[in-house]
Design an enzyme around this catalytic site. Sequence first.
Site, PDB file in Angstrom:
ATOM      1  N   ASP A  26     -17.276 -23.372   3.056  1.00 27.21           N
ATOM      2  CA  ASP A  26     -17.633 -21.997   3.443  1.00 27.21           C
ATOM      3  C   ASP A  26     -16.998 -20.952   2.528  1.00 27.21           C
ATOM      4  OD1 ASP A  26     -18.925 -23.135   5.717  1.00 27.21           O
ATOM      5  OD2 ASP A  26     -16.959 -23.316   6.639  1.00 27.21           O
TER       6      ASP A  26
ATOM      7  N   LYS B  35     -15.488 -12.764  -1.200  1.00 29.33           N
ATOM      8  CA  LYS B  35     -15.136 -12.033   0.019  1.00 29.33           C
ATOM      9  C   LYS B  35     -13.887 -11.165  -0.110  1.00 29.33           C
ATOM     10  CE  LYS B  35     -17.610 -14.336   3.560  1.00 29.33           C
ATOM     11  NZ  LYS B  35     -17.622 -14.888   4.881  1.00 29.33           N
TER      12      LYS B  35
ATOM     13  N   GLN C 127     -19.334 -28.569   1.243  1.00 27.47           N
ATOM     14  CA  GLN C 127     -18.012 -28.587   1.885  1.00 27.47           C
ATOM     15  C   GLN C 127     -16.946 -28.111   0.880  1.00 27.47           C
ATOM     16  OE1 GLN C 127     -19.924 -31.823   2.399  1.00 27.47           O
ATOM     17  NE2 GLN C 127     -20.886 -30.560   3.937  1.00 27.47           N
TER      18      GLN C 127
ATOM     19  N   LYS D  37     -20.187 -20.789  -1.827  1.00 28.77           N
ATOM     20  CA  LYS D  37     -20.770 -21.509  -2.978  1.00 28.77           C
ATOM     21  C   LYS D  37     -22.244 -21.184  -3.145  1.00 28.77           C
ATOM     22  CE  LYS D  37     -19.511 -25.418  -1.171  1.00 28.77           C
ATOM     23  NZ  LYS D  37     -18.635 -24.943  -0.104  1.00 28.77           N
TER      24      LYS D  37
ATOM     25  N   THR E 205     -23.783 -23.920  10.177  1.00 25.31           N
ATOM     26  CA  THR E 205     -24.439 -25.088  10.753  1.00 25.31           C
ATOM     27  C   THR E 205     -24.243 -25.179  12.251  1.00 25.31           C
ATOM     28  OG1 THR E 205     -24.137 -26.233   8.656  1.00 25.31           O
ATOM     29  CG2 THR E 205     -24.566 -27.627  10.567  1.00 25.31           C
TER      30      THR E 205
ATOM     31  N   THR F 146     -19.652 -31.939  12.581  1.00 22.72           N
ATOM     32  CA  THR F 146     -20.804 -31.060  12.808  1.00 22.72           C
ATOM     33  C   THR F 146     -21.875 -31.758  13.648  1.00 22.72           C
ATOM     34  OG1 THR F 146     -21.799 -31.807  10.742  1.00 22.72           O
ATOM     35  CG2 THR F 146     -20.441 -29.823  10.624  1.00 22.72           C
TER      36      THR F 146
ATOM     37  N   LYS G  66     -23.904 -18.565  -2.548  1.00 18.46           N
ATOM     38  CA  LYS G  66     -24.104 -17.280  -3.190  1.00 18.46           C
ATOM     39  C   LYS G  66     -23.828 -17.355  -4.696  1.00 18.46           C
ATOM     40  CE  LYS G  66     -22.291 -12.967  -3.815  1.00 18.46           C
ATOM     41  NZ  LYS G  66     -21.982 -11.665  -3.400  1.00 18.46           N
TER      42      LYS G  66
ATOM     43  N   GLY H 166     -23.834 -25.719   5.065  1.00 16.79           N
ATOM     44  CA  GLY H 166     -24.663 -24.559   5.395  1.00 16.79           C
ATOM     45  C   GLY H 166     -24.459 -23.542   4.294  1.00 16.79           C
ATOM     46  N   HIS H 167     -25.471 -23.349   3.469  1.00 11.63           N
ATOM     47  CA  HIS H 167     -25.334 -22.412   2.366  1.00 11.63           C
ATOM     48  C   HIS H 167     -26.186 -21.179   2.648  1.00 11.63           C
ATOM     49  CE1 HIS H 167     -24.207 -25.949  -0.484  1.00 11.63           C
ATOM     50  NE2 HIS H 167     -23.247 -25.619   0.344  1.00 11.63           N
ATOM     51  N   THR H 168     -25.535 -20.037   2.679  1.00 13.54           N
ATOM     52  CA  THR H 168     -26.269 -18.803   2.968  1.00 13.54           C
ATOM     53  C   THR H 168     -26.572 -18.077   1.668  1.00 13.54           C
ATOM     54  OG1 THR H 168     -25.042 -18.668   5.025  1.00 13.54           O
ATOM     55  CG2 THR H 168     -26.198 -16.676   4.336  1.00 13.54           C
TER      56      THR H 168
END
Length: 421
Positions: free
Chosen positions: A12, A328, A221, A15, A297, A127, A17, A39-41
Amino acid sequence: MFTIITGAQFGDEGKGKIVDMLASQYDIVARFQGGDNAGHTVVAEGKTYKLHLIPSGVLFDARLLIGPGTVMNPKILMDEIAMLSENGVEVTPAKLGIDAKTSIIMPYHVALDGLRESKRAVKIGTTSRGIGFAYIDKVGRDEIQMADIADGKRFMQRLAEIAPQKENAIKELGGDTGIARSGVDEYLEIGKKLKPYITDVSKEINLALKLGKKVLAEGAQGTHLDIIHGTQKFVTSSSTVAGSACASLGVGPKKVDKVIGVIKAYITRVGEGPLPTEQKNEVGEHLREKGGEFGTTTGRPRRCGWFDLPLAGKSINLNGYTGMALTKLDVLSGLDPLKLCIGYEIEGKQLDYPPELSDDIARCRPLYIDLPGWKEDISEVESFQELPENARLYIELLEELMGVEIEYVSVGPGRKQTFIK
Ligand code: IMP
């Protein structure tokens, strides 16, 4: 050129982005490990895409590859392809290739993951996507591969061989044994649809590199969730470090040109396991709320804490980073002072590198230095020079203490909110 990107913390780190930002410069983006636990946003043109399996370069022209070291739930992949299509992004076989040997996550893997976790006295906090059990079958040589589901006969033969032991395992854990043979028709249907996507990932990448093309390997991860070097047992079931990209994609280590570590300006972890700088207080709340630190996720709130240099130093060793992307940074606005963990104390001894065992890491007391914070909203900042002085100092100090250049800084989720330092 061959570049590997991995997460330098517990996942998290952002990556997705960074890969999205770099993807326009690459011909191929390849996933090398993990599955839909990731989970890649990616936020582009006002739309947010939450991807679990499809490499983050999907919004550019790059060819996407899913390597044989991944574990793939075909239903999740189909959902993602459909979601992208609804948003005008067509994922055709020309766009996406899946290695013939990719391990398939079966319904019984998901069931076993949940059943086993429910029985653990000390939980891992998985998960619940069946990741660990799919990898167990890979090393146990009981996996079902992409090529199997694409060929009805092979799939049925393989399942007939494997299902009885799955029934036993599910029964032993008190589950419904019917799961062992469930979903067959759906998998056969999906297998037919995915057949045209099958490729030999190692062959494709090596050929591309020979032709002078650019290949980006996208990790999932983070380093400290690595199955071999991470904080066992609170880890995922694949190797998340950069070297794993070579082994899993079938590319020799001498081909690697760059290794980029994505690291947050603070640290988070989802699930159980040691996190020495965790802040169970208003600082942790600030980081969680401002940073939107809820799992992509699972939706679980992430545990948040101050930047941890000993853990960063270990990541640098494990991955051999040639550069870092600091993400961030905007989330730290408003926190004053900022604390930076530069070492640990355990049993009266001071350490600047994490002890090897999780139990020992959990007993470490972080040693902090205080740094001046800044109040300004920096989410619109477009260059290093525009940052408040204390933000520049923070970055420069991290760079100096880590001994690796910070090449990119990100100050928000949007595409425009990353600049080259
Ligand atoms: P699994 O990978 O589902 O088996 O979960 C094992 C551990 O890794 C748990 O603590 C999860 O929360 C963590 N984990 C797995 N995938 C991710 C991820 O993409 N980001 C952060 N943590 C993850």
